[in-house]
Scaffold this motif. Structure first.
Motif, PDB file in Angstrom:
ATOM      1  N   SER A  11     -37.928  64.397 -12.632  1.00 26.43           N
ATOM      2  CA  SER A  11     -39.148  63.583 -12.527  1.00 26.43           C
ATOM      3  C   SER A  11     -40.294  64.221 -13.310  1.00 26.43           C
ATOM      4  CB  SER A  11     -39.542  63.376 -11.061  1.00 26.43           C
ATOM      5  OG  SER A  11     -39.854  64.603 -10.450  1.00 26.43           O
ATOM      6  N   GLU A  30     -43.348  75.404 -14.387  1.00 25.31           N
ATOM      7  CA  GLU A  30     -41.987  75.435 -13.858  1.00 25.31           C
ATOM      8  C   GLU A  30     -41.677  76.834 -13.327  1.00 25.31           C
ATOM      9  OE1 GLU A  30     -39.205  73.466 -13.175  1.00 25.31           O
ATOM     10  OE2 GLU A  30     -38.466  75.424 -12.519  1.00 25.31           O
ATOM     11  N   LEU A 389     -31.383  60.052  -9.654  1.00 26.33           N
ATOM     12  CA  LEU A 389     -32.037  60.327 -10.938  1.00 26.33           C
ATOM     13  C   LEU A 389     -32.868  59.121 -11.365  1.00 26.33           C
ATOM     14  CD1 LEU A 389     -29.370  62.371 -12.913  1.00 26.33           C
ATOM     15  CD2 LEU A 389     -31.643  63.132 -12.202  1.00 26.33           C
TER      16      LEU A 389
HETATM   17  C1  LIG Z   1     -24.900  69.124  -7.934  1.00 25.05           C
HETATM   18  C2  LIG Z   1     -25.797  67.907  -8.035  1.00 25.05           C
HETATM   19  C3  LIG Z   1     -25.353  66.792  -8.713  1.00 25.05           C
HETATM   20  C4  LIG Z   1     -26.151  65.662  -8.783  1.00 25.05           C
HETATM   21  N1  LIG Z   1     -25.707  64.597  -9.492  1.00 25.05           N
HETATM   22  C5  LIG Z   1     -26.487  63.493  -9.592  1.00 25.05           C
HETATM   23  C6  LIG Z   1     -26.095  62.398 -10.413  1.00 25.05           C
HETATM   24  O1  LIG Z   1     -25.068  62.465 -11.127  1.00 25.05           O
HETATM   25  N2  LIG Z   1     -26.880  61.298 -10.421  1.00 25.05           N
HETATM   26  C7  LIG Z   1     -28.049  61.225  -9.704  1.00 25.05           C
HETATM   27  O2  LIG Z   1     -28.710  60.188  -9.746  1.00 25.05           O
HETATM   28  N3  LIG Z   1     -28.486  62.260  -8.974  1.00 25.05           N
HETATM   29  C8  LIG Z   1     -27.740  63.397  -8.923  1.00 25.05           C
HETATM   30  N4  LIG Z   1     -28.199  64.468  -8.196  1.00 25.05           N
HETATM   31  C9  LIG Z   1     -29.546  64.397  -7.580  1.00 25.05           C
HETATM   32  C10 LIG Z   1     -30.641  64.625  -8.650  1.00 25.05           C
HETATM   33  O3  LIG Z   1     -30.314  65.769  -9.403  1.00 25.05           O
HETATM   34  C11 LIG Z   1     -32.000  64.823  -7.999  1.00 25.05           C
HETATM   35  O4  LIG Z   1     -32.275  63.733  -7.153  1.00 25.05           O
HETATM   36  C12 LIG Z   1     -33.094  64.925  -9.056  1.00 25.05           C
HETATM   37  O5  LIG Z   1     -32.854  66.039  -9.890  1.00 25.05           O
HETATM   38  C13 LIG Z   1     -34.457  65.057  -8.418  1.00 25.05           C
HETATM   39  O6  LIG Z   1     -35.402  65.239  -9.429  1.00 25.05           O
HETATM   40  P1  LIG Z   1     -36.786  65.948  -9.100  1.00 25.05           P
HETATM   41  O7  LIG Z   1     -37.538  66.021 -10.367  1.00 25.05           O
HETATM   42  O8  LIG Z   1     -37.436  65.323  -7.948  1.00 25.05           O
HETATM   43  O9  LIG Z   1     -36.383  67.422  -8.615  1.00 25.05           O
HETATM   44  P2  LIG Z   1     -35.607  68.562  -9.388  1.00 25.05           P
HETATM   45  O10 LIG Z   1     -34.772  67.998 -10.471  1.00 25.05           O
HETATM   46  O11 LIG Z   1     -34.970  69.344  -8.313  1.00 25.05           O
HETATM   47  O12 LIG Z   1     -36.745  69.422 -10.077  1.00 25.05           O
HETATM   48  C14 LIG Z   1     -37.695  70.161  -9.341  1.00 25.05           C
HETATM   49  C15 LIG Z   1     -38.215  71.269 -10.253  1.00 25.05           C
HETATM   50  O13 LIG Z   1     -39.361  71.863  -9.654  1.00 25.05           O
HETATM   51  C16 LIG Z   1     -39.298  73.271  -9.796  1.00 25.05           C
HETATM   52  N5  LIG Z   1     -40.136  73.829  -8.720  1.00 25.05           N
HETATM   53  C17 LIG Z   1     -39.882  73.807  -7.384  1.00 25.05           C
HETATM   54  N6  LIG Z   1     -40.900  74.385  -6.709  1.00 25.05           N
HETATM   55  C18 LIG Z   1     -41.813  74.749  -7.643  1.00 25.05           C
HETATM   56  C19 LIG Z   1     -43.094  75.393  -7.557  1.00 25.05           C
HETATM   57  N7  LIG Z   1     -43.630  75.738  -6.380  1.00 25.05           N
HETATM   58  N8  LIG Z   1     -43.766  75.634  -8.714  1.00 25.05           N
HETATM   59  C20 LIG Z   1     -43.237  75.282  -9.925  1.00 25.05           C
HETATM   60  N9  LIG Z   1     -42.035  74.692 -10.050  1.00 25.05           N
HETATM   61  C21 LIG Z   1     -41.350  74.417  -8.927  1.00 25.05           C
HETATM   62  C22 LIG Z   1     -37.811  73.562  -9.666  1.00 25.05           C
HETATM   63  O14 LIG Z   1     -37.477  74.811 -10.228  1.00 25.05           O
HETATM   64  C23 LIG Z   1     -37.199  72.386 -10.431  1.00 25.05           C
HETATM   65  O15 LIG Z   1     -37.062  72.661 -11.825  1.00 25.05           O
HETATM   66  C24 LIG Z   1     -27.426  65.629  -8.142  1.00 25.05           C
HETATM   67  C25 LIG Z   1     -27.877  66.765  -7.475  1.00 25.05           C
HETATM   68  C26 LIG Z   1     -27.093  67.897  -7.428  1.00 25.05           C
HETATM   69  C27 LIG Z   1     -27.594  69.124  -6.692  1.00 25.05           C
END
Ligand SMILES: Cc1cc2nc3c(=O)[nH]c(=O)nc-3n(C[C@H](O)[C@H](O)[C@H](O)COP(=O)(O)OP(=O)(O)OC[C@H]3O[C@@H](n4cnc5c(N)ncnc54)[C@H](O)[C@@H]3O)c2cc1C
Length: 413
Positions: A11, A30, A389
């Motif tokens: 995101s 990050e 995603l």
């Molecule tokens: C093994 C696995 C397989 C998956 N496969 C799929 C799939 O095929 N299709 C699908 O739709 N979904 C899949 N998912 C789910 C999907 O990956 C997540 O829903 C999605 O990545 C969420 O995006 P996000 O940006 O909210 O969080 P994230 O992608 O988790 O990103 C959060 C980021 O914030 C950073 N962060 C955290 N705290 C802090 C802080 N205090 N300060 C600075 N940075 C920070 C973290 O290091 C990370 O880089 C999968 C998940 C996993 C674990």
């Protein structure tokens, strides 16, 4: 306009691209040593980035997601990727993957697009707290104690936001793992580990109701007796319980102590099951019950069904009632759930910032202008198949545009 995007995951990267393209000065803060690490693990390294059939009902907060998708329809997320230069293809059940078959392609293009738009990545920077400054801007405190001021902040920290990150009046629900394998009472599935079946899983059927319904199976009025949530797809038997897409999806509903029922023949109606079993048994009177059932199911699963039905696996089926019981058990093979098998392996955390505090069109916190939250940090989760995603991209893109002060202009308008 200086914007802090806190968290460079799915995101966060989508948000940074849109905000920077809209003219904002964007910094991605990050915590890890590089952005988008989790994206590389998605879809078994292939990144199931979206789905051709995204519906709000496939999320735990359908009304909120629907509002967001009214503003940013799924086709526009697909356009976001194709305009980025990502070639995709569609697999069964509408799952969308990069044509390269590599999650790294998606991450590389997101990072390239962010950098082309002028967004700056700052890795190894963990944010401890954000607080409103008097002039309407935001102070971002890093965990090394330093503080920087931004005009807007977008919180994209993923599924388990750290305590104290946001002002205390922004309610955050305790996170728990979902989309994970299920630990079950394994007595009925001993010896099945490694076997895959295509099945329907369902919950909350009162066992007595089910039995009563099955006694009426010859009744043409007999209806599908399952109630409550159900999921479909692959079930993989494991020595601790069940895995596979249907089990992962079921983990969003089931609680420890509940029984998950497996319909091992989900494409046949009850009477078809009875007829097939009985007709086969009558046509081959020397075959044992396991041999008859092995024409429908993997043989070790067939044996487990016969045993669970209370029949002798090595004796033939002689009465129609035995076929009824076997059909019933193959439709309602029950396993008591003990919990999530390995919480660390869960794909998503349910919980996070409660959606009612946010504008679904912009992801802006209603009580705190200039503060946005998106992705899994919000209390939004979806089923397997690209839904999570897709939510990360949708919410990130909406927040990025809004934080940069630009309302979303749908190409459909
Ligand atoms: C093994 C696995 C397989 C998956 N496969 C799929 C799939 O095929 N299709 C699908 O739709 N979904 C899949 N998912 C789910 C999907 O990956 C997540 O829903 C999605 O990545 C969420 O995006 P996000 O940006 O909210 O969080 P994230 O992608 O988790 O990103 C959060 C980021 O914030 C950073 N962060 C955290 N705290 C802090 C802080 N205090 N300060 C600075 N940075 C920070 C973290 O290091 C990370 O880089 C999968 C998940 C996993 C674990």
């Amino acid at each position: 306009m200086r914007i802090a995007v806190i968290g460079g995951g799915a995101s966060g990267l989508a948000c940074a691209i849109e905000a920077a393209r809209a003219g904002a000065q964007v910094e991605i803060l990050e915590a890890a040593d590089r952005t988008g690490k989790k994206i590389l693990a998605t879809g078994n390294g292939r990144c199931n980035l979206s789905n051709a059939d995204i519906f709000a009902e496939d999320y735990n907060r359908p009304a909120f997601v629907q509002e967001a998708m009214n503003t940013l329809p799924p086709e526009e997320v697909q356009l976001f990727f194709s305009e980025m230069g990502l070639l995709c293809y569609q697999e069964e059940e509408g799952r969308i993957y990069p044509y390269s078959g590599k999650a790294a392609t998606v991450l590389d293009l997101l990072r390239l697009s962010a950098s082309e738009a002028g967004a700056v990545e700052r890795c190894g920077v963990r944010v401890a707290a954000v607080a409103a400054a008097k002039d309407g801007s935001w102070d971002v405190r890093m965990d090394d104690g330093s503080t920087e001021r931004f005009d807007a902040v977008v919180v994209c920290v993923g599924g388990n936001p750290p305590k104290g990150l946001l002002p205390s009046d922004v309610a955050c629900k305790q996170a728990r793992p979902v989309l994970a394998a299920l630990k079950c009472d394994t007595r009925a599935i001993k010896g099945l580990s490694g076997i895959r079946v295509r099945a329907r899983l369902y919950l909350d059927v009162d066992a007595q109701d089910l039995r009563d319904a099955w006694l009426d199976v010859a009744d043409p009025e007999h209806d599908d007796v399952s109630v409550g949530p159900e999921t479909r797809g692959e079930v993989l038997f494991r020595d601790y319980g069940i895995s596979g897409i249907a089990a992962f999806d079921m983990s969003r509903y089931v609680r420890p102590g509940q029984t998950v029922f497996i319909d091992l023949l989900p494409d046949m109606d009850p009477q078809e099951k009875v007829d097939f079993i009985y007709d086969t048994a009558m046509a081959h009177p020397d075959r044992t019950a396991v041999q008859v059932m092995s024409g429908m199911l993997p043989s070790r699963v067939a044996r487990a069904v016969v045993v669970a039905a209370g029949l002798n696996p090595d004796e033939p089926i002689i009465a129609e009632q035995e076929a009824v019981v076997l059909a019933m058990v193959s439709e309602s093979f029950g396993l008591e759930v003990k919990g999530i098998a390995d919480p660390k392996q869960a794909q998503v955390m349910r919980g996070g910032y409660a959606v009612k505090q946010f504008d679904p069109h912009t992801m802006e916190c209603i009580a705190h202008p200039g503060l946005y939250v998106c992705g899994e940090a919000l209390d939004v989760d979806g089923r397997c198949g690209g839904y999570n995603l897709h939510w990360a991209w949708t919410s990130g893109m909406l927040a990025g545009r809004a934080a940069a002060g630009i309302a979303w202009q749908s190409f459909a308008e």
